[in-house]
Design a protein around this motif. Structure first.
Motif, PDB file in Angstrom:
ATOM      1  N   CYS A  22      68.236  47.333  34.343  1.00 41.85           N
ATOM      2  CA  CYS A  22      66.821  47.707  34.220  1.00 41.85           C
ATOM      3  C   CYS A  22      66.693  49.176  33.822  1.00 41.85           C
ATOM      4  O   CYS A  22      67.538  49.995  34.180  1.00 41.85           O
ATOM      5  CB  CYS A  22      66.095  47.507  35.552  1.00 41.85           C
ATOM      6  N   ALA A  23      65.612  49.503  33.119  1.00 44.64           N
ATOM      7  CA  ALA A  23      65.362  50.901  32.747  1.00 44.64           C
ATOM      8  C   ALA A  23      65.093  51.738  34.000  1.00 44.64           C
ATOM      9  O   ALA A  23      65.483  52.902  34.078  1.00 44.64           O
ATOM     10  CB  ALA A  23      64.191  50.995  31.780  1.00 44.64           C
ATOM     11  N   ILE A  44      64.169  51.521  25.569  1.00 42.20           N
ATOM     12  CA  ILE A  44      64.969  50.351  25.200  1.00 42.20           C
ATOM     13  C   ILE A  44      64.106  49.491  24.302  1.00 42.20           C
ATOM     14  O   ILE A  44      63.055  49.007  24.711  1.00 42.20           O
ATOM     15  CB  ILE A  44      65.417  49.581  26.456  1.00 42.20           C
ATOM     16  N   ASN A  98      57.104  67.981  39.735  1.00 41.32           N
ATOM     17  CA  ASN A  98      58.441  68.388  39.299  1.00 41.32           C
ATOM     18  C   ASN A  98      59.006  69.452  40.244  1.00 41.32           C
ATOM     19  O   ASN A  98      58.322  70.426  40.550  1.00 41.32           O
ATOM     20  CB  ASN A  98      58.314  68.967  37.874  1.00 41.32           C
ATOM     21  N   ASN A 134      71.333  54.530  28.705  1.00 42.25           N
ATOM     22  CA  ASN A 134      70.616  53.276  28.898  1.00 42.25           C
ATOM     23  C   ASN A 134      71.017  52.220  27.882  1.00 42.25           C
ATOM     24  O   ASN A 134      70.368  51.182  27.785  1.00 42.25           O
ATOM     25  CB  ASN A 134      69.100  53.534  28.860  1.00 42.25           C
ATOM     26  N   VAL A 151      70.643  60.700  43.418  1.00 39.65           N
ATOM     27  CA  VAL A 151      70.843  60.759  41.964  1.00 39.65           C
ATOM     28  C   VAL A 151      69.578  60.310  41.231  1.00 39.65           C
ATOM     29  O   VAL A 151      69.154  60.931  40.246  1.00 39.65           O
ATOM     30  CB  VAL A 151      72.050  59.887  41.553  1.00 39.65           C
ATOM     31  N   ASP A 156      58.166  48.493  35.951  1.00 38.58           N
ATOM     32  CA  ASP A 156      57.657  47.111  36.012  1.00 38.58           C
ATOM     33  C   ASP A 156      58.717  46.105  36.443  1.00 38.58           C
ATOM     34  O   ASP A 156      58.423  44.924  36.611  1.00 38.58           O
ATOM     35  CB  ASP A 156      57.018  46.710  34.678  1.00 38.58           C
ATOM     36  N   ARG A 171      60.126  56.643  43.149  1.00 39.97           N
ATOM     37  CA  ARG A 171      58.800  56.660  42.528  1.00 39.97           C
ATOM     38  C   ARG A 171      57.719  56.321  43.558  1.00 39.97           C
ATOM     39  O   ARG A 171      56.675  56.978  43.628  1.00 39.97           O
ATOM     40  CB  ARG A 171      58.734  55.656  41.371  1.00 39.97           C
ATOM     41  N   ARG A 217      74.759  68.909  34.522  1.00 40.23           N
ATOM     42  CA  ARG A 217      74.088  68.081  35.533  1.00 40.23           C
ATOM     43  C   ARG A 217      74.423  66.597  35.334  1.00 40.23           C
ATOM     44  O   ARG A 217      74.774  65.894  36.278  1.00 40.23           O
ATOM     45  CB  ARG A 217      72.580  68.316  35.391  1.00 40.23           C
ATOM     46  N   ALA A 250      63.152  54.858  30.232  1.00 38.62           N
ATOM     47  CA  ALA A 250      63.897  55.552  31.279  1.00 38.62           C
ATOM     48  C   ALA A 250      63.722  57.057  31.126  1.00 38.62           C
ATOM     49  O   ALA A 250      64.055  57.623  30.087  1.00 38.62           O
ATOM     50  CB  ALA A 250      65.380  55.176  31.211  1.00 38.62           C
ATOM     51  N   LEU A 251      63.189  57.677  32.161  1.00 35.97           N
ATOM     52  CA  LEU A 251      63.014  59.131  32.178  1.00 35.97           C
ATOM     53  C   LEU A 251      64.275  59.812  32.688  1.00 35.97           C
ATOM     54  O   LEU A 251      64.929  59.321  33.615  1.00 35.97           O
ATOM     55  CB  LEU A 251      61.868  59.493  33.128  1.00 35.97           C
ATOM     56  N   HIS A 252      64.598  60.940  32.082  1.00 37.20           N
ATOM     57  CA  HIS A 252      65.719  61.755  32.569  1.00 37.20           C
ATOM     58  C   HIS A 252      65.247  63.206  32.551  1.00 37.20           C
ATOM     59  O   HIS A 252      65.261  63.848  31.499  1.00 37.20           O
ATOM     60  CB  HIS A 252      66.941  61.574  31.666  1.00 37.20           C
ATOM     61  N   LEU A 253      64.812  63.692  33.695  1.00 35.37           N
ATOM     62  CA  LEU A 253      64.321  65.071  33.773  1.00 35.37           C
ATOM     63  C   LEU A 253      65.412  65.968  34.361  1.00 35.37           C
ATOM     64  O   LEU A 253      66.282  65.508  35.098  1.00 35.37           O
ATOM     65  CB  LEU A 253      63.043  65.127  34.615  1.00 35.37           C
ATOM     66  N   ALA A 258      66.963  63.027  41.365  1.00 34.97           N
ATOM     67  CA  ALA A 258      67.278  64.113  40.428  1.00 34.97           C
ATOM     68  C   ALA A 258      66.849  63.733  39.014  1.00 34.97           C
ATOM     69  O   ALA A 258      66.344  64.564  38.258  1.00 34.97           O
ATOM     70  CB  ALA A 258      68.775  64.429  40.470  1.00 34.97           C
ATOM     71  N   ARG A 259      67.029  62.473  38.663  1.00 32.64           N
ATOM     72  CA  ARG A 259      66.654  61.997  37.329  1.00 32.64           C
ATOM     73  C   ARG A 259      65.167  62.173  37.073  1.00 32.64           C
ATOM     74  O   ARG A 259      64.732  62.245  35.925  1.00 32.64           O
ATOM     75  CB  ARG A 259      67.045  60.526  37.214  1.00 32.64           C
ATOM     76  N   LEU A 260      64.368  62.192  38.141  1.00 34.03           N
ATOM     77  CA  LEU A 260      62.924  62.414  37.995  1.00 34.03           C
ATOM     78  C   LEU A 260      62.544  63.873  38.233  1.00 34.03           C
ATOM     79  O   LEU A 260      61.368  64.205  38.335  1.00 34.03           O
ATOM     80  CB  LEU A 260      62.156  61.503  38.964  1.00 34.03           C
ATOM     81  N   GLY A 261      63.544  64.749  38.355  1.00 31.15           N
ATOM     82  CA  GLY A 261      63.254  66.171  38.499  1.00 31.15           C
ATOM     83  C   GLY A 261      63.047  66.615  39.944  1.00 31.15           C
ATOM     84  O   GLY A 261      62.604  67.739  40.182  1.00 31.15           O
ATOM     85  N   PHE A 262      63.368  65.749  40.918  1.00 38.68           N
ATOM     86  CA  PHE A 262      63.231  66.119  42.333  1.00 38.68           C
ATOM     87  C   PHE A 262      64.560  66.625  42.878  1.00 38.68           C
ATOM     88  O   PHE A 262      65.625  66.370  42.326  1.00 38.68           O
ATOM     89  CB  PHE A 262      62.769  64.917  43.162  1.00 38.68           C
ATOM     90  N   ARG A 263      64.452  67.330  44.003  1.00 42.23           N
ATOM     91  CA  ARG A 263      65.640  67.727  44.756  1.00 42.23           C
ATOM     92  C   ARG A 263      65.712  66.889  46.030  1.00 42.23           C
ATOM     93  O   ARG A 263      64.690  66.487  46.561  1.00 42.23           O
ATOM     94  CB  ARG A 263      65.536  69.196  45.138  1.00 42.23           C
ATOM     95  N   ASP A 316      71.847  70.878  41.673  1.00 39.92           N
ATOM     96  CA  ASP A 316      71.171  69.909  42.542  1.00 39.92           C
ATOM     97  C   ASP A 316      71.967  68.631  42.749  1.00 39.92           C
ATOM     98  O   ASP A 316      71.611  67.818  43.615  1.00 39.92           O
ATOM     99  CB  ASP A 316      69.795  69.532  41.943  1.00 39.92           C
ATOM    100  N   VAL A 317      72.983  68.415  41.930  1.00 41.79           N
ATOM    101  CA  VAL A 317      73.748  67.167  42.023  1.00 41.79           C
ATOM    102  C   VAL A 317      75.253  67.448  42.026  1.00 41.79           C
ATOM    103  O   VAL A 317      76.039  66.626  41.557  1.00 41.79           O
ATOM    104  CB  VAL A 317      73.390  66.194  40.868  1.00 41.79           C
ATOM    105  N   GLY A 336      65.001  68.915  36.133  1.00 44.59           N
ATOM    106  CA  GLY A 336      64.727  69.700  37.338  1.00 44.59           C
ATOM    107  C   GLY A 336      64.569  71.189  37.072  1.00 44.59           C
ATOM    108  O   GLY A 336      64.748  71.998  37.977  1.00 44.59           O
ATOM    109  N   TRP A 363      54.438  58.132  42.565  1.00 49.60           N
ATOM    110  CA  TRP A 363      54.476  57.962  41.103  1.00 49.60           C
ATOM    111  C   TRP A 363      54.191  56.504  40.743  1.00 49.60           C
ATOM    112  O   TRP A 363      54.277  55.623  41.585  1.00 49.60           O
ATOM    113  CB  TRP A 363      55.877  58.339  40.581  1.00 49.60           C
ATOM    114  N   PRO A 364      53.897  56.252  39.444  1.00 48.14           N
ATOM    115  CA  PRO A 364      53.772  54.852  39.006  1.00 48.14           C
ATOM    116  C   PRO A 364      55.117  54.134  39.163  1.00 48.14           C
ATOM    117  O   PRO A 364      56.176  54.740  38.955  1.00 48.14           O
ATOM    118  CB  PRO A 364      53.415  54.966  37.514  1.00 48.14           C
ATOM    119  N   GLN A 422      61.229  45.002  34.812  1.00 48.59           N
ATOM    120  CA  GLN A 422      61.765  44.196  33.696  1.00 48.59           C
ATOM    121  C   GLN A 422      63.296  44.304  33.617  1.00 48.59           C
ATOM    122  O   GLN A 422      63.866  45.385  33.685  1.00 48.59           O
ATOM    123  CB  GLN A 422      61.147  44.690  32.397  1.00 48.59           C
TER     124      GLN A 422
END
Lengths: 355, 355
Positions: B283-284, A353, B7, A281, B25, B302, B293, A21, A332-335, B28-33, A47-48, A337, B298-299, B304
């Protein structure tokens, strides 16, 4: 070597898990398309990806059609049946090459190869059958770990022996497969080097990361590792020696024990590696893009790190922490799926970070 | 507000260009399609999406099926026909909301909205038809730019008037569409704020970037911008005011002129924005993930920033520079996988990490 792959070329990936992925996303970032070959339904990489073939590794027709639809084939895991590789290679180049796969598919072959390069490995002995274990224990001593020669990962196919009395139980966990007995190494830290070698023979390494395992699965990787400049140099030179000896093209994960006597090679993985996820990251070119660049005959990134990072795996029920992790700064989240949460299943990871 | 998307939920994206691609992309990183709706064949986003519907915006059946197959709908561009939005909204929530789209689809409405918030905009006059241009020129003066009220982007649907003698030529370029005449603003810099507002009403902004245009298309964005701390604060507060007034949920690009008299709003875009691409390597949580998000409830990250970045667009023949750019240190390539290179076409961008 051949010409670099042009914009819009298609890269085939064997395996549709989280590594496939993240490879697919990295390939897209360079303008490539990916075609995933995976026996399981709904692979995370699907998915990607531009295309997915759902078929078994003994489906000759599907393998051949897959190979003919892509410009080069790579893989996210090393335990690919030789017959499948033969069918693919009749149509399309495979990178990294077959020799790297052959060696890393077998723990005994791998240790002999590393020893042949003059590198230190843990004490080991061949255990082709149950009868050989006594001699192996006499040679290596206890505590020791008995491991199947093939198809082990994340602590599976392994049994720990604290004394020779554990022999029968350990053997039963091998399911009569050929095994290797490994002695323990008295190490101060475990680190890994994510090394890459391009089609032109140039090598680039990311900074070594320091690994902590839990229950046989990687828990965290921290960069920079707490090692000396000399140890860092040793680690990078040692990794480069392995890749060059194999005429390797792609990214390899090299796990090392840091000991007072120097670095000891634990194992090598001929693919992108969990302990290299921090690069997503921490670097302009991460391990996934680095692998795609190598496989595509492109120039490698230089591996420069511009942040300190702590990578933590999210295993099974760790998914319940995602709402809190989503609120954490510099995180940084990397889920992946994956629909179903199971104990021990890698569901995602998080890169913090730290500077 | 509704519960956060879980998820594995599916996000629908109207538009399959590079913005949809990078949104997919990030999701997908957050687990979505992601499910892409796009009239054109082979959309760039299709290479990294779970599903693609290829259909026109007047295909009611396709729009309804699309809306029913996803959990929420968002978009990568603002010029979506109202009838299509009506069909979708009958089945699925749309984020950001319709009001933000209604306002940003029409330059005149947008300027009146911004003025109503007490924000400074360039002098402007309504030019509903050819007969109205003389009065508008008398009010605004020259030099000025005549712009169609709707469907303009990247300098298209615009004509510059250096004197009233250019009126006939400028009008002909409007194709009899309602237009607005804009006076020039004597600005020292152009900056943009990429602002996000979550479903809970919280606002997070990325550091303002400084933009340079060439031939009416964004050329580079540099962070940090060369502005004072007070200007940075003004820019962020101004952006937050706009998003809150619209009860906005998602990322918005707010383009601003920096003048000795203060900040003047050039235009707003109710979507991720080209001038926010630097966040991918600074950024992260980048602007694409930030938008996802928000849309997913989702939250927010920030905002940064942990690196200085110069983003440069790769337009048309800039693709010939890719082999050199691939060798440059601290340089992240982001190509869009577009098959055909055309003059003025955005083919990719590059983020240089400068500190």
């Amino acid at each position: 070597m051949t010409d670099p792959l042009p914009n819009g070329a298609t890269i085939g990936i064997l395996g549709g898990g989280q590594l496939g992925r993240m490879l697919s996303v990295a390939a897209a970032r360079l303008g490539f398309r990916c075609h995933i070959f995976e026996p399981g339904a709904h692979p995370p990489a699907g998915d990607v990806a531009h295309a997915v073939t759902t078929a078994a590794y003994d489906d000759a027709g599907a393998l051949t059609a897959f190979a003919r639809s892509v410009d080069v084939v790579t893989f996210e895991f090393e335990n690919i049946p030789t017959t499948a590789l033969d069918l693919i290679e009749a149509n399309t180049p495979i990178r990294p090459n077959r020799e790297a796969l052959r060696i890393s598919q077998d723990r005994l072959t791998e240790k002999q190869f590393l020893q042949g390069l003059g590198l230190a490995v843990a004490p080991f002995a061949d255990v082709p059958d149950a009868a050989a274990l006594d001699a192996a224990l006499a040679q290596v001593g206890t505590p020791a770990i008995l491991k199947t020669r093939r198809f082990g990962y994340d602590g599976k196919g392994q049994a720990r022996l604290t004394s020779p009395n554990d022999a029968t139980q350990a053997l039963s966990e091998m399911n009569a497969n050929p095994a290797v007995l490994e002695g323990f190494v008295d190490f101060t830290r475990e680190i890994s080097v994510i090394a890459a070698r391009g089609a032109d023979g140039g090598v680039a390494c990311f900074d070594p990361g320091e690994n902590i395992h839990r229950d046989g699965i990687l828990h965290t990787t921290t960069v920079p590792a707490h090692i000396s400049a000399a140890q860092r140099t040793d680690a990078v030179l040692l990794a480069a020696k392995i890749l060059s000896a194999l005429d390797y093209v792609g990214v390899m994960g090299v796990e090392l024990f840091v000991t007072p006597q120097g670095l000891v090679v634990n194992e090598i993985a001929p693919r992108v590696h969990n302990s290299g996820h921090w690069t997503q990251n921490g670097c302009a070119v991460d391990q996934f893009e680095q692998h795609i660049r190598a496989v595509a005959g492109w120039p490698l990134g230089d591996g420069q790190r511009h942040a300190d990072v702590v990578m933590e795996n999210l295993i099974g029920d760790d998914m319940s922490r995602v709402p809190d992790l989503a609120r954490a700064p510099d995180t940084a989240l990397h889920l992946y799926g994956k629909a179903e949460i199971k104990p021990g299943r890698k569901m995602g990871h998080v890169n913090r970070i730290t500077r």
